[in-house]
Design an enzyme around this catalytic site. Structure first.
Site, short mmCIF file in Angstrom:
data_model
loop_
_atom_site.label_atom_id
_atom_site.label_comp_id
_atom_site.label_asym_id
_atom_site.label_seq_id
_atom_site.Cartn_x
_atom_site.Cartn_y
_atom_site.Cartn_z
CG ASN A 1 3.66 3.14 4.56
OD1 ASN A 1 3.23 4.27 4.34
ND2 ASN A 1 3.02 2.05 4.18
N GLY A 2 3.43 5.31 7.32
CA GLY A 2 2.29 5.50 8.22
C GLY A 2 2.30 6.89 8.81
CE1 TYR B 1 -5.34 6.78 -7.09
CE2 TYR B 1 -4.07 6.96 -5.08
CZ TYR B 1 -4.30 7.35 -6.38
OH TYR B 1 -3.51 8.28 -6.98
N GLY C 1 5.02 6.69 -3.52
CA GLY C 1 5.60 7.96 -3.13
C GLY C 1 6.52 8.48 -4.21
CB CYS D 1 6.23 6.00 2.55
SG CYS D 1 6.08 7.72 3.09
#
Length: 486
Positions: free
Chosen positions: A102-103, A256, A28, A2
């Site tokens: 985030n995670g 990426y 996201g 995210c």
């Protein structure tokens, strides 16, 4: 994966947060949310969809205040269809806390039971981020009992949070009337940085591009295990809250996930991808003679730096053979395999003249499920290519990822249990070249000697947190099948 952002300043925060989320949209595309704070009151708007669709003028006007936070969501735990799981999350006690995360927590289920039976807190969704909020709120309450919630209490709470949580987490939170809190797990798996604006505003975000694109100068990355507490008047307090922090950033960020114009943990993402092209060139030469290649064509977008450098070292023309429809999202992070398959040809179109009668080397950043690569190879053949070679700037993805990337199922990974020749046959290429794992780590790690190791579990099967067992991977697979079937 995210994108998260938070800010404390003196000017209205809503537009700044909106602009930062646009810069983090690549992280996201499932949902977006913003919360602002004015006079100890939170104002929130969140919904499923892209940032530009979620926030209209009326929504922005309803977000007053000079501090706040936001998130763009890509679901890896819980449900992609449940709008209640869009972030930020809110807890009324203690003080009032809002949070974005985030995670992915690897011990979320155990924590969920513990929160109910021991902490007496209710979790209403399947999101591990709400679990994290429950733990944080409980520890803030314990640390702040009979006192005001200042930096000392906040840092004591974060030290306790680190003791309870397992997995990956980069977090930004606001405590009503107190300030902004930002912290990172003891391994620094997911990125988080902070900086300042010319007016003294302090911003924390997943990537440096969110700071720079909103007029904030990058100060540095939040260290693994470190917590940053910014009072509402802009005073910054920093403390290491973990007992044994070890910087182990996710290497897939450089391959990426991150934007090329970002810097993560002191490493230029763009330069990392150039370096990956250099090491990949050596693998290509050992597999396909350069004189058998007419041109090098990237698969947009992330592979462009690697493909450009590879073409230069091979002495071959670099050509843009695919045109990307920028209004179709990144297929890798689209929820649902069927959606990913349908979107490939909507997303890319070929320039026939770059393929007709030529032997082309296609370069992609990675090959995960293989279905996208197969479609792309077929598109190149339909455009008239004589030979289609495929090179991946990343090694084979053979193992599930449990730290916030959508790779939890072995069965979905094309490289799991298959030989190189079997993968080549599946995607239909005349030759297939992968990056080497050690070469990848060296290519990226050479850009910052402080990074002693990477979280590269999807490539090498080593989970840096040390708590991921085979039964955990099996449970994640069962949960994924269950969610997919709903």
């Amino acid at each position: 994966m995210c994108g998260i952002v938070g800010v404390v300043g003196t000017a209205p925060a809503n537009q700044t947060l909106y602009d930062a989320l646009l810069l983090l949209q690549h992280r996201g595309q499932d949902a977006a949310g913003i919360v602002t704070q004015q006079e100890r009151k939170f104002y929130m708007h969140k919904a499923r969809g892209m940032v530009r669709d979620v926030f209209r003028t009326r929504n922005m006007r309803a977000l007053p205040g000079s501090s706040g936070l936001g998130q763009v969501r890509y679901p890896t735990a819980g449900s992609a269809d449940n709008e209640e799981e869009a972030q930020p999350f809110y807890a009324s006690a203690p003080f009032g806390v809002v949070l974005v995360h985030n995670g992915n927590l690897t011990n979320a289920e155990a924590l969920r039971r513990e929160l109910y039976t021991v902490d007496h807190r209710h979790i209403n969704t399947g999101s591990d981020s709400e679990v994290l909020l429950g733990v944080l709120a409980h520890e803030l309450e314990r640390a702040s009992r009979d006192t005001q919630c200042g930096p000392e209490e906040v840092f004591a709470a974060i030290a306790a949070v680190h003791q309870r949580l397992r997995g990956s987490y980069a977090v930004v939170a606001h405590i009503a009337g107190r300030g902004m809190l930002a912290f990172r797990d003891p391994f620094g798996i997911r990125p988080l940085c902070f900086g300042r604006g010319p007016d003294g505003a302090v911003m924390a975000a997943s990537e440096s591009v969110a700071l720079e694109g909103t007029g904030h100068a990058l100060e540095r990355d939040v260290a693994p295990g470190e917590a940053l507490f910014v009072t509402l008047d802009g005073e910054v307090h920093v403390r290491q809250c973990a007992a044994h922090p070890v910087l182990s950033p996710c290497i897939f960020e450089f391959v990426y996930l991150a934007r090329p114009d970002s810097r993560l943990d002191g490493i230029s993402v763009y330069q990392a991808r150039l370096n990956l092209g250099q090491t990949l060139a050596k693998r290509v030469i050992s597999t396909v003679p350069p004189d058998a290649i007419d041109s090098v064509i990237p698969v947009p977008e992330s592979s462009r730096p690697s493909a450009n450098e590879l073409a230069r070292l091979l002495g071959k023309p670099y050509r843009e053979g695919f045109v990307k429809n920028r209004y179709v999202g990144r297929t890798f992070i689209m929820p649902g395999q069927a959606v990913r398959r349908r979107s490939v040809r909507q997303k890319l179109n070929t320039i026939g003249a770059e393929f007709a009668g030529r032997n082309v080397l296609l370069v992609d950043d990675s090959i995960v499920r293989g279905t996208t690569s197969r479609e792309i190879v077929q598109m190149a053949r339909e455009a008239g290519a004589s030979k289609v070679y495929m090179a991946s700037a990343a090694p084979p993805v053979r193992h599930p990822n449990v730290y916030g990337i959508d790779m939890p199922s072995r069965e979905e990974l094309i490289a799991h249990g298959r030989s190189l020749e079997q993968i080549r046959e599946f995607i239909g290429a005349d030759a297939l070249i992968y990056q080497d794992v050690d070469a990848m780590k060296q290519a990226v790690g050479s850009l910052n000697p402080r990074v002693q190791r990477f979280e590269a579990s999807c490539f090498d099967g080593h989970y840096v947190t040390g708590d991921v067992r085979e039964d955990d991977l099996a449970r994640l697979q069962r949960e994924r099948v269950s969610i997919a079937g709903t």
